[in-house]
Design an enzyme around this catalytic site. Structure first.
Site, short mmCIF file in Angstrom:
data_model
loop_
_atom_site.label_atom_id
_atom_site.label_comp_id
_atom_site.label_asym_id
_atom_site.label_seq_id
_atom_site.Cartn_x
_atom_site.Cartn_y
_atom_site.Cartn_z
N GLY A 43 -74.82 67.07 -85.18
CA GLY A 43 -75.62 65.93 -85.60
C GLY A 43 -75.42 65.54 -87.05
O GLY A 43 -75.68 64.40 -87.44
N ASP A 162 -82.42 79.11 -87.13
CA ASP A 162 -81.56 78.69 -86.02
C ASP A 162 -80.72 79.86 -85.50
O ASP A 162 -79.51 79.73 -85.30
CB ASP A 162 -80.67 77.53 -86.44
CG ASP A 162 -80.11 76.76 -85.23
OD1 ASP A 162 -80.69 76.89 -84.13
OD2 ASP A 162 -79.12 76.03 -85.40
#
Length: 477
Positions: A43, A162
């Site tokens: 992204g 993450d």
């Protein structure tokens, strides 16, 4: 080949070409980094395998290019902030062997670039797809390899946010053994302070692996523990996390998908890593390591060490001696009656009296440096005797020295964690200390003598305790 970095071109050019033959864009970044091929796209932009032509060996590296899919000014600004944040986090973490090293961060042609060490090898998701479910031994190895890395990251006040199989890469080991694991992709990492932890932040992380509190922008250090735990059960079952959680029962059912049984020891650790309620989850990596490596991370010390401090061993009775005429009768009575709070307050009062700091209300380094050894010994022996070796200056000294190979700041913060004076939300208020010998961590008391007012001010207290450790050594305590 030489890969064009222009997002609207991406033409492959012959080696050693300086300008793209299709669009004319410059192919070298910062006059040294040449992209070879695209190895990923997300992204925030693209990732390229590259060569550092500035070095004689021309080693491979990674180019991360900021070219977000985000739309709208606010989203673009946030994406740019997160991309720059990754560089800051990598730089702050230094050169840990299991974290990619940051090589450069700059802007060229109005685009941001991050250059970092290339970690060769497969990530754990690729391993899972190639070789199938992990067994118990592999999960123990994973925890032993990655938990110290996570401990280091958290000690630098960074939350990764993450952790998942794709972000754990195993270095190849050409000796035939599997190499060490490396934690990558700090693009979602957050610098954690009491202020940042107290406010709702950006909702970020990978679905299925992110802890419930992280999913609403309230990530804490224990959120990384949750993600690592979910990573482990995914590797054990080869089933996506969403399928391992029974929404109707609000509970994990990962054991239903095991192809072979695992030990209760591992199962219980994983269960506590992935529990949704943060207060029931492991609060720190050290808690898990204490279970996995008790010989190194033993918060309660060995039986022999405890017996060395027990009343029936080396100090069956304590002489209430003083070089300056102090009466220790009240302190003795409070401790004998297990009135820990009263004893702690009395200890602080006596130490201020001994050092003539009553009007100031707190000790300083000079007063510690000149504290009478006989009185320091008497106070310590009383605490050690009546707590059966759990409280006292000598216990605190032992814990401090267990971290003595660290930097001062890291030593002091780990010391505070072990004593229960420090947590993810900062230094503990005096009223929140644990005046219960059964529930308090080792070395938890005495405490008031070291506190400034009701709160611990970490730098002043750190220096004070460093001076106390030195004085204890000089007094052979």
């Amino acid at each position: 080949m030489s890969q064009c970095l222009n997002p609207n071109c991406l033409n492959q050019n012959p080696p050693n070409t300086n300008f793209c033959q299709k669009c004319g864009a410059k192919l070298l970044l910062a006059e040294r980094y040449r992209a070879v091929k695209i190895i990923g796209k997300g992204g925030f932009g693209r990732t390229f395998k590259a060569v550092d032509e500035f070095k004689p060996s021309q080693p491979f590296c990674v180019i991360k290019q900021f070219f977000p899919d985000a739309q709208g000014t606010q989203n673009l600004e946030k994406a740019a902030e997160l991309f720059a944040q990754e560089a800051v986090r990598l730089e702050s973490l230094g050169k840990h062997p299991q974290i990619p090293e940051l090589l450069a961060f700059f802007t060229q042609d109005n685009r941001q670039y991050l250059i970092q060490e290339l970690i060769e090898g497969k990530n754990l998701q690729q391993e899972l797809e190639t070789t199938g479910q992990f067994n118990e031994t592999q999960i123990w190895d994973l925890l032993n390899d990655l938990l110290p890395v996570l401990e280091f990251i958290h000690s630098q006040q960074v939350i990764h946010r993450d952790i998942k199989p794709e972000n754990i890469i195993r270095r190849p080991d050409y000796s035939g053994k599997k190499g060490e694991l490396v934690l990558v992709d700090f693009g979602a990492a957050k610098y954690a302070t009491p202020n940042t932890l107290a406010v709702t932040g950006t909702v970020i992380g990978s679905a299925g692996y992110a802890a419930p509190e992280q999913a609403v922008g309230k990530a804490i250090f224990a959120s990384d523990i949750y993600s690592l735990g979910v990573t482990c059960i995914h590797l054990l079952t080869q089933v996506e996390p969403f399928e391992l959680f029974d929404v109707s029962e609000n509970d994990w059912v990962w054991r239903d998908f095991l192809s072979s049984s695992i030990s209760d020891d591992l199962g219980n650790i994983l269960d506590k890593m992935i529990v949704g309620a943060t207060k029931k989850r492991f609060q720190s990596v050290e808690e898990i390591l204490a279970l996995i490596k008790p010989d190194i991370f033993d918060s309660s010390r060995s039986e022999k060490q405890v017996s060395d401090f027990s009343p029936s061993a080396s100090i069956p009775e304590v002489e209430l001696s003083s070089e300056v005429g102090i009466d220790y009768g009240d302190l003795h009575d409070f401790l004998a009656a297990k009135k820990w709070r009263e004893a702690d307050i009395e200890t602080a009062r006596l130490m201020l009296k001994i050092t003539h700091q009553e009007s100031r209300g707190k000790l300083n380094i000079r007063s510690i440096d000149n504290f009478p050894c006989t009185d320091l010994q008497t106070i310590n022996q009383l605490w050690v005797k009546y707590s059966n070796g759990k409280f006292g200056f000598s216990v605190q000294k032992e814990i401090w020295e267990s971290f003595s190979n660290q930097t001062f700041y890291l030593t002091y913060e780990k010391f505070g964690d072990r004593l229960g004076w420090h947590s993810i939300i900062g230094w503990t208020n005096y009223d929140n200390l644990i005046f219960n010998v059964e529930k308090a961590p080792d070395g938890h008391l005495p405490a008031m003598f070291a506190m400034s007012g009701n709160w611990v001010w970490f730098m002043e207290l750190g220096k004070l305790f460093s001076a106390l450790i030195k004085r204890l050594k000089n007094c052979e305590i």
